[in-house]
Design an enzyme around this catalytic site. Structure first.
Site, mmCIF file in Angstrom:
data_model
loop_
_atom_site.group_PDB
_atom_site.id
_atom_site.type_symbol
_atom_site.label_atom_id
_atom_site.label_comp_id
_atom_site.label_asym_id
_atom_site.label_seq_id
_atom_site.Cartn_x
_atom_site.Cartn_y
_atom_site.Cartn_z
ATOM 1 N N ARG A 74 -20.159 -17.179 13.015
ATOM 2 C CA ARG A 74 -21.402 -16.603 12.495
ATOM 3 C C ARG A 74 -21.756 -15.310 13.219
ATOM 4 O O ARG A 74 -22.227 -14.345 12.616
ATOM 5 C CB ARG A 74 -22.521 -17.636 12.662
ATOM 6 C CG ARG A 74 -23.875 -17.208 12.117
ATOM 7 C CD ARG A 74 -24.808 -18.405 12.039
ATOM 8 N NE ARG A 74 -26.174 -18.004 11.761
ATOM 9 C CZ ARG A 74 -27.180 -18.128 12.611
ATOM 10 N NH1 ARG A 74 -26.959 -18.661 13.811
ATOM 11 N NH2 ARG A 74 -28.392 -17.739 12.289
ATOM 12 N N HIS A 78 -22.570 -11.632 11.616
ATOM 13 C CA HIS A 78 -23.813 -10.920 11.901
ATOM 14 C C HIS A 78 -23.538 -9.556 12.539
ATOM 15 O O HIS A 78 -24.308 -8.614 12.347
ATOM 16 C CB HIS A 78 -24.705 -11.756 12.819
ATOM 17 C CG HIS A 78 -25.379 -12.891 12.108
ATOM 18 N ND1 HIS A 78 -26.626 -13.359 12.466
ATOM 19 C CD2 HIS A 78 -24.992 -13.647 11.054
ATOM 20 C CE1 HIS A 78 -26.968 -14.358 11.662
ATOM 21 N NE2 HIS A 78 -25.981 -14.547 10.801
ATOM 22 N N ASP A 79 -22.473 -9.463 13.307
ATOM 23 C CA ASP A 79 -22.114 -8.184 13.911
ATOM 24 C C ASP A 79 -21.667 -7.185 12.842
ATOM 25 O O ASP A 79 -22.156 -6.051 12.782
ATOM 26 C CB ASP A 79 -21.004 -8.380 14.944
ATOM 27 C CG ASP A 79 -20.619 -7.088 15.648
ATOM 28 O OD1 ASP A 79 -21.536 -6.329 16.029
ATOM 29 O OD2 ASP A 79 -19.419 -6.822 15.817
ATOM 30 N N ASP A 86 -18.783 -3.560 15.524
ATOM 31 C CA ASP A 86 -18.730 -2.739 16.732
ATOM 32 C C ASP A 86 -19.240 -3.465 17.965
ATOM 33 O O ASP A 86 -19.496 -2.837 18.995
ATOM 34 C CB ASP A 86 -19.521 -1.448 16.539
ATOM 35 C CG ASP A 86 -21.014 -1.682 16.335
ATOM 36 O OD1 ASP A 86 -21.414 -2.860 16.150
ATOM 37 O OD2 ASP A 86 -21.784 -0.707 16.351
ATOM 38 N N GLU A 97 -30.217 -6.347 18.940
ATOM 39 C CA GLU A 97 -29.972 -7.198 17.775
ATOM 40 C C GLU A 97 -30.095 -8.677 18.105
ATOM 41 O O GLU A 97 -30.500 -9.488 17.267
ATOM 42 C CB GLU A 97 -28.576 -6.907 17.197
ATOM 43 C CG GLU A 97 -28.432 -5.540 16.560
ATOM 44 C CD GLU A 97 -27.016 -5.253 16.110
ATOM 45 O OE1 GLU A 97 -26.284 -6.217 15.794
ATOM 46 O OE2 GLU A 97 -26.629 -4.071 16.087
ATOM 47 N N ASN A 103 -30.770 -13.856 14.655
ATOM 48 C CA ASN A 103 -29.759 -13.923 15.721
ATOM 49 C C ASN A 103 -30.168 -14.793 16.902
ATOM 50 O O ASN A 103 -29.369 -14.997 17.818
ATOM 51 C CB ASN A 103 -29.437 -12.516 16.227
ATOM 52 C CG ASN A 103 -28.686 -11.687 15.204
ATOM 53 O OD1 ASN A 103 -28.065 -12.242 14.291
ATOM 54 N ND2 ASN A 103 -28.733 -10.375 15.336
ATOM 55 N N PRO A 169 -28.000 -10.936 4.581
ATOM 56 C CA PRO A 169 -28.198 -11.816 3.429
ATOM 57 C C PRO A 169 -28.972 -13.056 3.868
ATOM 58 O O PRO A 169 -28.711 -13.620 4.932
ATOM 59 C CB PRO A 169 -26.767 -12.164 3.009
ATOM 60 C CG PRO A 169 -25.941 -11.005 3.485
ATOM 61 C CD PRO A 169 -26.575 -10.579 4.784
ATOM 62 N N HIS A 199 -19.308 -21.871 5.641
ATOM 63 C CA HIS A 199 -20.348 -22.849 5.944
ATOM 64 C C HIS A 199 -19.791 -24.263 6.031
ATOM 65 O O HIS A 199 -20.541 -25.214 6.251
ATOM 66 C CB HIS A 199 -21.453 -22.786 4.879
ATOM 67 C CG HIS A 199 -22.346 -21.597 5.024
ATOM 68 N ND1 HIS A 199 -23.287 -21.239 4.075
ATOM 69 C CD2 HIS A 199 -22.440 -20.657 6.005
ATOM 70 C CE1 HIS A 199 -23.923 -20.143 4.459
ATOM 71 N NE2 HIS A 199 -23.417 -19.775 5.633
ATOM 72 N N ASP A 251 -22.322 -28.724 5.881
ATOM 73 C CA ASP A 251 -21.283 -29.384 5.070
ATOM 74 C C ASP A 251 -21.357 -30.884 5.303
ATOM 75 O O ASP A 251 -20.744 -31.411 6.226
ATOM 76 C CB ASP A 251 -19.908 -28.833 5.446
ATOM 77 C CG ASP A 251 -18.784 -29.407 4.579
ATOM 78 O OD1 ASP A 251 -19.089 -30.122 3.616
ATOM 79 O OD2 ASP A 251 -17.613 -29.121 4.875
ATOM 80 N N SER A 254 -18.241 -33.594 6.371
ATOM 81 C CA SER A 254 -17.038 -32.996 6.959
ATOM 82 C C SER A 254 -17.431 -32.097 8.125
ATOM 83 O O SER A 254 -16.964 -30.971 8.250
ATOM 84 C CB SER A 254 -16.272 -32.184 5.906
ATOM 85 O OG SER A 254 -15.064 -31.659 6.440
#
Length: 334
Positions: A74, A78-79, A86, A97, A103, A169, A199, A251, A254
């Site tokens: 994740r 997000h990066d 970067d 950030e 985050n 998103p 996910h 999930d 699983s």
């Protein structure tokens, strides 16, 4: 003849200077990118053990805390979706950030820092934190049973990290907005569905999903599009008056295994995020899910497609040449 000789001498001197400058530039580019895109085998003999060192560190951290695997995956997402891939998400600071709301639940920073420290001993000032995070994301997938892929390397680390730049998103986004957000990062709809398939590992905070299972759009009832057999399971894990920071699996059935179970749950309306559930309602994204599950031809192999999409994502707005640096410590600029 004397004048011609002088002109020839000047020309030769000029060409020698150009050659010297070019050679110097090439030597700089071998370390800093020199404007070239990342490529497989970038470090060559300068850091032959880069991949094994990162793999070893990530393996140890996932063993000690399995939540580090989805956390690192994740974190890479997000990066890349903020200022490109970067390593800016790794920078610490009061307004970096890392302090942005999406985050604050990220985990795995210690693994990246340890890998960086070991690489600074093995190959000083050679491997960027952005490359380490990209490699670590692949290891997170492999360690949870997923398929590996060849990782292009050669990114540089960014010098800017601002919480105000973190626009990602969201968990309530409709399909059309998700498509636009991914397209803005040069990712198509297959990439969207495949990357959301990540996910299959990880969790979501109860405070984020509870509304859909108790009071959807102020109705006092669960979201009617959720599988009714799934509703009480999530209600028990995330009671209305319970701890909002408690976690629920993305999930169901699983947990911790990188497979197609999540996509099957999307098909069965057994997922906790609204942005995941709506993928089955849209004809285009539904068709891709069916192809990834082998229910429609031509079929797609989830593991292979995930690797392809991860490579594409890892090349979003990478820093090369004078655009970035190789940090000595991942949490701060040099």
């Amino acid at each position: 003849m004397g004048r011609g000789y002088n002109l020839l001498s000047i020309l030769v001197t000029f060409l020698v200077l150009v050659a010297a400058v070019t050679a110097q530039g090439n030597r700089g580019s071998s370390r800093g990118g020199g404007g070239r895109r990342p490529r497989v085998g970038y470090y060559g003999n300068r850091c032959r053990n880069v991949e094994s060192i990162v793999a070893s560190v990530v393996r140890a951290h996932v063993r000690s805390n399995p939540a580090n695997a989805p956390g690192i995956l994740r974190m890479h997402f997000h990066d890349c979706f903020v200022r490109g891939c970067d390593g800016s998400v790794l920078l610490a600071g009061d307004t970096s950030e890392r302090t942005a709301v999406p985050n604050r639940s990220l985990r795995g920073f210690d693994a990246i820092e340890e890998a960086k420290a070991r690489l600074e001993v093995a190959c000083p000032r050679t491997v960027s934190c952005a490359d380490i995070l990209t490699l670590a994301a692949r290891e997170a997938v492999v360690l949870t049973g997923g398929q590996g892929w060849r990782v292009p390397l050669g990114r540089l680390d960014g010098r800017i990290s601002q919480a105000s730049d973190v626009i990602l998103p969201g968990p309530f986004d409709p399909v059309d907005k998700q498509k636009r957000d991914f397209a803005a990062k040069t990712l198509n709809t297959i990439d969207l569905v495949t990357l959301v398939g990540g996910h299959t590992i990880g969790t979501a905070g109860c405070g984020l999903v509870r509304g859909r299972f108790f009071n959807f759009n102020g109705t006092g009832q669960p979201d009617p599009s959720i599988n009714p057999r799934f509703v009480p399971l999530v209600q028990n894990r995330c009671p209305l008056t319970g701890d909002a920071s408690a976690r629920v699996d993305l999930d169901d059935g699983s947990v911790g295994r990188f497979d197609t179970s999540f996509l099957r749950n999307v098909r069965s309306s057994r997922v906790v995020l609204q942005s995941d559930l709506v993928l089955w309602r849209d004809p285009e994204t539904r068709g891709i899910i069916e192809r990834l599950l082998g229910l429609r031809r031509p079929s797609l192999r989830f593991g292979t497609e995930f690797g392809k999409s991860m490579v594409k994502m890892s090349l979003i707005d990478v820093k090369t040449g004078s655009d970035g640096e190789i940090r000595r410590v991942c949490s701060r600029i040099n």
